[in-house]
Design a protein around this motif. Structure first.
Motif, short mmCIF file in Angstrom:
data_model
loop_
_atom_site.label_atom_id
_atom_site.label_comp_id
_atom_site.label_asym_id
_atom_site.label_seq_id
_atom_site.Cartn_x
_atom_site.Cartn_y
_atom_site.Cartn_z
N GLN A 118 -65.95 104.11 37.63
CA GLN A 118 -64.84 105.05 37.49
C GLN A 118 -63.68 104.66 38.41
N MET A 119 -64.00 104.29 39.64
CA MET A 119 -62.96 103.90 40.59
C MET A 119 -62.28 102.63 40.11
N GLN A 120 -63.05 101.68 39.63
CA GLN A 120 -62.49 100.41 39.14
C GLN A 120 -61.53 100.67 37.99
N ALA A 121 -61.91 101.55 37.08
CA ALA A 121 -61.03 101.88 35.95
C ALA A 121 -59.72 102.50 36.44
N HIS A 122 -59.81 103.37 37.44
CA HIS A 122 -58.60 103.97 38.01
C HIS A 122 -57.72 102.89 38.64
N LEU A 123 -58.31 102.01 39.42
CA LEU A 123 -57.53 100.97 40.10
C LEU A 123 -56.88 100.00 39.13
N GLU A 124 -57.56 99.76 38.02
CA GLU A 124 -57.02 98.84 37.01
C GLU A 124 -56.05 99.53 36.07
N GLY A 125 -55.90 100.85 36.22
CA GLY A 125 -54.99 101.58 35.35
C GLY A 125 -55.49 101.65 33.92
N ASP A 126 -56.81 101.61 33.75
CA ASP A 126 -57.44 101.64 32.43
C ASP A 126 -57.62 103.09 32.00
N LEU A 127 -56.55 103.69 31.49
CA LEU A 127 -56.55 105.10 31.13
C LEU A 127 -57.58 105.42 30.05
N GLU A 128 -57.75 104.51 29.11
CA GLU A 128 -58.71 104.75 28.03
C GLU A 128 -60.13 104.93 28.58
N THR A 129 -60.54 104.04 29.50
CA THR A 129 -61.87 104.14 30.08
C THR A 129 -61.99 105.39 30.95
N VAL A 130 -60.96 105.69 31.72
CA VAL A 130 -60.97 106.88 32.58
C VAL A 130 -61.16 108.13 31.72
N MET A 131 -60.40 108.23 30.64
CA MET A 131 -60.49 109.40 29.77
C MET A 131 -61.87 109.47 29.09
N LYS A 132 -62.40 108.34 28.70
CA LYS A 132 -63.74 108.30 28.08
C LYS A 132 -64.79 108.79 29.07
N GLN A 133 -64.70 108.30 30.31
CA GLN A 133 -65.67 108.72 31.33
C GLN A 133 -65.57 110.22 31.60
N LEU A 134 -64.35 110.74 31.68
CA LEU A 134 -64.18 112.17 31.90
C LEU A 134 -64.74 112.98 30.74
N ALA A 135 -64.49 112.53 29.52
CA ALA A 135 -65.00 113.23 28.35
C ALA A 135 -66.53 113.24 28.36
N GLU A 136 -67.14 112.12 28.72
CA GLU A 136 -68.61 112.04 28.78
C GLU A 136 -69.14 112.99 29.85
N GLN A 137 -68.47 113.04 30.99
CA GLN A 137 -68.92 113.94 32.05
C GLN A 137 -68.77 115.40 31.63
N MET A 138 -67.68 115.72 30.98
CA MET A 138 -67.46 117.10 30.55
C MET A 138 -68.46 117.50 29.46
N GLY A 139 -68.91 116.51 28.69
CA GLY A 139 -69.91 116.78 27.67
C GLY A 139 -71.31 116.78 28.21
#
Length: 142
Positions: A118-139
């Motif tokens: 998750q941190m790596q995705a944030h640092l790389e500015g990978d919004l798609e992965t960040v949003m996917k991870q958040l959606a998985e956590q919320m689910g």
């Protein structure tokens, strides 16, 4: 027990409720840890700098916490065999390696609070992965 969501009613049994409560408790605990430790970690992360030398040892770069070039040193021996393109490529490649090391260090710093992926995705500015991870956590998927 039932709950309304978007006009639909879903059945929520006691196991689901307990799972949701446990997840809410985990989120609360994580938030509290971030609140307690986050400022200190943020200050440490901002202070991260990495110095890297080129493979031939003629270029030395220092990059800051955002991967920005802070310092560039070029050994005068580069003038013995002038090669502007080779020098530019050497500088670019050395900066990239140093920036990658900065990201690794920041990821390690935040590891107690934020999963590495998750941190790596944030640092790389990978919004798609960040949003996917958040959606998985919320689910509830982790």
């Amino acid at each position: 027990m039932s709950r309304g969501w978007g006009g639909q009613m879903e059945s929520l049994d006691e196991g689901d409720a307990a799972g949701l409560q446990a997840y809410a408790d985990e989120l609360r605990a994580t938030f509290m840890r971030i609140q307690d430790e986050g400022a200190e970690l943020h200050a440490k992360a901002k202070a991260v700098q990495v110095t890297e030398k080129s493979r031939d040892g003629l270029v030395s770069v220092t990059v800051g916490s955002r991967g920005e070039l802070v310092r560039l040193d070029i050994d005068p021996r580069v003038y013995r065999h002038p090669d502007a393109r080779g020098l530019a490529d050497s500088i670019t490649e050395t900066v990239r390696r140093a920036a990658a090391q900065v990201q690794e260090r920041i990821t390690e710093l935040f590891a107690p609070l934020v999963p590495a992926e998750q941190m790596q995705a944030h640092l790389e500015g990978d919004l798609e992965t960040v949003m996917k991870q958040l959606a998985e956590q919320m689910g509830g998927k982790r």
